[in-house]
Design an enzyme around this catalytic site. Structure first.
Site, PDB file in Angstrom:
ATOM      1  N   CYS A   8       0.821  -1.193   0.000  1.00  0.00           N
ATOM      2  CA  CYS A   8       0.000   0.000   0.000  1.00  0.00           C
ATOM      3  C   CYS A   8       0.856   1.244   0.000  1.00  0.00           C
ATOM      4  CB  CYS A   8      -0.859   0.006   1.262  1.00  0.00           C
ATOM      5  SG  CYS A   8      -1.758  -1.509   1.545  1.00  0.00           S
ATOM      6  N   GLY A  34      -2.064   1.633  -4.560  1.00  0.00           N
ATOM      7  CA  GLY A  34      -3.247   0.982  -4.026  1.00  0.00           C
ATOM      8  C   GLY A  34      -4.494   1.697  -4.479  1.00  0.00           C
ATOM      9  N   ASN A 108       2.123  -0.160   5.724  1.00  0.00           N
ATOM     10  CA  ASN A 108       2.475  -0.650   4.397  1.00  0.00           C
ATOM     11  C   ASN A 108       3.434  -1.809   4.603  1.00  0.00           C
ATOM     12  OD1 ASN A 108       3.232  -1.029   1.715  1.00  0.00           O
ATOM     13  ND2 ASN A 108       4.733   0.609   1.781  1.00  0.00           N
ATOM     14  N   GLY A 109       3.117  -2.957   4.054  1.00  0.00           N
ATOM     15  CA  GLY A 109       3.980  -4.122   4.201  1.00  0.00           C
ATOM     16  C   GLY A 109       3.169  -5.347   4.528  1.00  0.00           C
ATOM     17  N   TYR A 248       9.297  -2.248 -10.833  1.00  0.00           N
ATOM     18  CA  TYR A 248       7.936  -1.967 -11.262  1.00  0.00           C
ATOM     19  C   TYR A 248       7.174  -0.997 -10.383  1.00  0.00           C
ATOM     20  CZ  TYR A 248       2.929  -2.580 -11.879  1.00  0.00           C
ATOM     21  OH  TYR A 248       1.591  -2.343 -12.048  1.00  0.00           O
TER      22      TYR A 248
HETATM   23  P1  AMP Z   1       1.288 -10.865 -16.025  1.00  0.00           P
HETATM   24  O1  AMP Z   1       0.368 -10.391 -17.078  1.00  0.00           O
HETATM   25  O2  AMP Z   1       0.586 -11.636 -14.946  1.00  0.00           O
HETATM   26  O3  AMP Z   1       2.483 -11.600 -16.557  1.00  0.00           O
HETATM   27  O4  AMP Z   1       1.837  -9.578 -15.249  1.00  0.00           O
HETATM   28  C1  AMP Z   1       2.865  -8.812 -15.821  1.00  0.00           C
HETATM   29  C2  AMP Z   1       2.411  -7.406 -16.000  1.00  0.00           C
HETATM   30  O5  AMP Z   1       1.881  -6.878 -14.782  1.00  0.00           O
HETATM   31  C3  AMP Z   1       3.573  -6.514 -16.381  1.00  0.00           C
HETATM   32  O6  AMP Z   1       3.135  -5.637 -17.396  1.00  0.00           O
HETATM   33  C4  AMP Z   1       3.930  -5.766 -15.126  1.00  0.00           C
HETATM   34  O7  AMP Z   1       4.259  -4.423 -15.420  1.00  0.00           O
HETATM   35  C5  AMP Z   1       2.692  -5.841 -14.271  1.00  0.00           C
HETATM   36  N1  AMP Z   1       2.960  -6.206 -12.865  1.00  0.00           N
HETATM   37  C6  AMP Z   1       3.991  -6.892 -12.361  1.00  0.00           C
HETATM   38  N2  AMP Z   1       3.896  -7.041 -11.034  1.00  0.00           N
HETATM   39  C7  AMP Z   1       2.758  -6.424 -10.655  1.00  0.00           C
HETATM   40  C8  AMP Z   1       2.097  -6.211  -9.389  1.00  0.00           C
HETATM   41  N3  AMP Z   1       2.589  -6.671  -8.238  1.00  0.00           N
HETATM   42  N4  AMP Z   1       0.934  -5.516  -9.412  1.00  0.00           N
HETATM   43  C9  AMP Z   1       0.429  -5.057 -10.556  1.00  0.00           C
HETATM   44  N5  AMP Z   1       1.011  -5.212 -11.762  1.00  0.00           N
HETATM   45  C10 AMP Z   1       2.160  -5.897 -11.829  1.00  0.00           C
END
Ligand code: AMP
Length: 449
Positions: A8, A34, A108-109, A248
């Site tokens: 968060c 979030g 957060n955590g 990311y």
């Molecule tokens: P996926 O489609 O499940 O392979 O997720 C990869 C995509 O989701 C990539 O475009 C990442 O930028 C994004 N992504 C990676 N980790 C997260 C996360 N924890 N929460 C939201 N988006 C994510």
């Protein structure tokens, strides 16, 4: 049910007129951390007020509500969506009355011993309203034998393990604590005569606060009227900063652990071009997550950068949807190609990570439908092989495509002509600082706790 992913944004504001408005704008700047729920508690020195609800910051608050949150100190929280629990009770701040008065907590955590602590508390008669780890802290604080809140907070955090940035608000003071590993970021900014503590420095930029420094791992800061913030090193710092924040999660305009997240991502892209070159006509990012790394890749390789995929900004994050069918559709709703640019061309597509593989698979399909001659996928981090227990929302291992498939198998699954990832060494170098100071368990399964 126990909530595993409490990832968060938190903010604390102290000694500033209309503190709740500063908290509001800070939360707005950190909306990417979030989107499920948002809340603020403020104190006017005599009483704590709390407003929280499901939805985006701008939906939860308006002028009238912020007026009600009066006072010169406030804490706020954006909650990240997780599967299952869907309750207003899981929104933060968590407010409670106890023998020392009133308090409100934001977190957060993710606490790794939350279940043990909660079970023990329940056994001894405690009752819980939510599924949040954070509620444990309320009980630990209210049960501590110590006379002062400061000492009770120290007692309480010594009983929990895992990743946390807590900000506590009493009626007259504010306390910020970061876990000894410092998994999640937490920075301090100066605003006029007062202070802002926030998960990301992009909040400071919006409210006009000046970045001072990070809260140290294991450090507690106490904010009290008319005094400089007092620092207590509660734990010996053993830094394990989350590398995925760089990959990311953080906004590119934030200073993360003291370094620009944008600059780190450019470096990742450059390193990726050196490690995993490919003959192509253009570099195209997956917006927005792949943009800085794609710029780096283009700079290093000399292959032109093009915005070949356009993002519809009115669609929420695709990652959040629990149902696979909907997720596929939502990727299409969100991303669409510029056919005239792509038709007949050899394309390198850059994204920051592959989690389930859904996004990459769709992107490759989109590029092929747009007439791409070749589609080469390059990822600016290593394969995500292991779930995070420290606050990043990753699905369990069975849904992590790289947990069970080789790079070649993932390539086949997403349908690309080639697929390659950045090495862990290059990723660490791109982020700078001591390599041992990073947690990268999502890439190597080596958990600190
Ligand atoms: P996926 O489609 O499940 O392979 O997720 C990869 C995509 O989701 C990539 O475009 C990442 O930028 C994004 N992504 C990676 N980790 C997260 C996360 N924890 N929460 C939201 N988006 C994510």
């Amino acid at each position: 049910m126990h909530d595993l992913n409490e990832k968060c944004a938190v903010v604390g504001v102290f000694g500033v007129p209309s503190a709740s408005k500063i908290a509001y704008f800070s939360l707005f700047a950190m909306q990417h951390r979030g989107q499920e729920a948002s809340g603020i508690s403020s104190s006017n020195g005599k009483k704590i007020f709390t407003i929280k609800d499901r939805g985006l910051v701008t939906r939860v608050f308006n002028e009238e509500k912020l007026e009600k949150l009066s006072g010169t100190m406030a804490v706020g929280h954006n909650r990240y969506s997780t599967a299952g629990e869907d309750s207003i009770l899981d929104a933060q701040p968590v407010f409670a009355r106890y023998d020392l008065g009133e308090m409100s907590i934001v977190h957060n955590g993710n606490l790794t011993n939350a279940k043990e602590v909660r079970d023990a508390l329940i056994k001894s008669g405690a009752i819980f309203q939510s599924s949040m780890d954070t509620e444990n802290l309320i009980h630990l604080i209210s049960r501590s034998e110590k006379a002062r809140l400061k000492d009770r907070i120290i007692d309480a955090v010594k009983k929990v393990t895992g990743a946390y940035c807590f900000i506590f608000l009493s009626r007259t003071k504010m306390f910020a604590v970061r876990d000894p590993h410092g998994f999640r970021p937490l920075s301090i900014g100066k605003l006029g005569k007062g202070w802002v503590v926030a998960s990301e420095t992009c909040a400071f930029d919006l409210v006009g606060a000046k970045f001072v420094r990070d809260v140290n791992p294991g450090e507690m800061l106490i904010f009290e009227e008319g005094k400089e913030p007092q620092s207590i090193q509660v734990f010996e710092p053993t830094p394990k900063k989350c590398i995925f924040e760089y990959v990311y999660f953080a906004r590119p305009d934030s200073l993360l652990f003291g370094k620009s997240a944008y600059a780190a991502r450019i470096e990742m892209g450059k390193a990726l071009a050196r490690e995993m070159p490919v003959d192509a006509d253009m570099v195209i990012p997956v917006p927005d997550s792949g943009v800085p790394a794609a710029l780096g890749y283009s700079k290093e390789s000399g292959i032109p950068f093009e915005l070949g995929i356009i993002r519809n900004h009115y669609v929420g994050r695709t990652f959040i949807e629990p149902a696979q069918e909907i997720r596929d559709l939502k990727v299409k709703m969100k991303l669409s190609p510029i056919k005239e640019l792509i038709d007949g061309k050899k394309i390198v597509v850059i994204d920051d990570s592959i989690v389930r593989g859904t996004t990459s698979k769709q992107i490759v399909r989109i590029m092929r439908n747009a007439g791409a001659a070749e589609v080469h996928m390059r990822i600016s981090s290593p394969p995500t092989s292991d779930p995070c227990y420290y606050g990043i929302d990753t699905p369990d291992k069975s849904h992590l495509i790289s947990a069970s498939k080789s790079v070649e198998e993932v390539r086949k699954f997403i349908g690309a002509d080639s697929l390659a990832y950045l090495s862990i060494d290059a990723l660490l170098k791109s982020c700078g600082g001591e390599e041992e100071s990073y947690c990268r368990a999502c890439f190597d399964g080596k958990y600190v706790i």
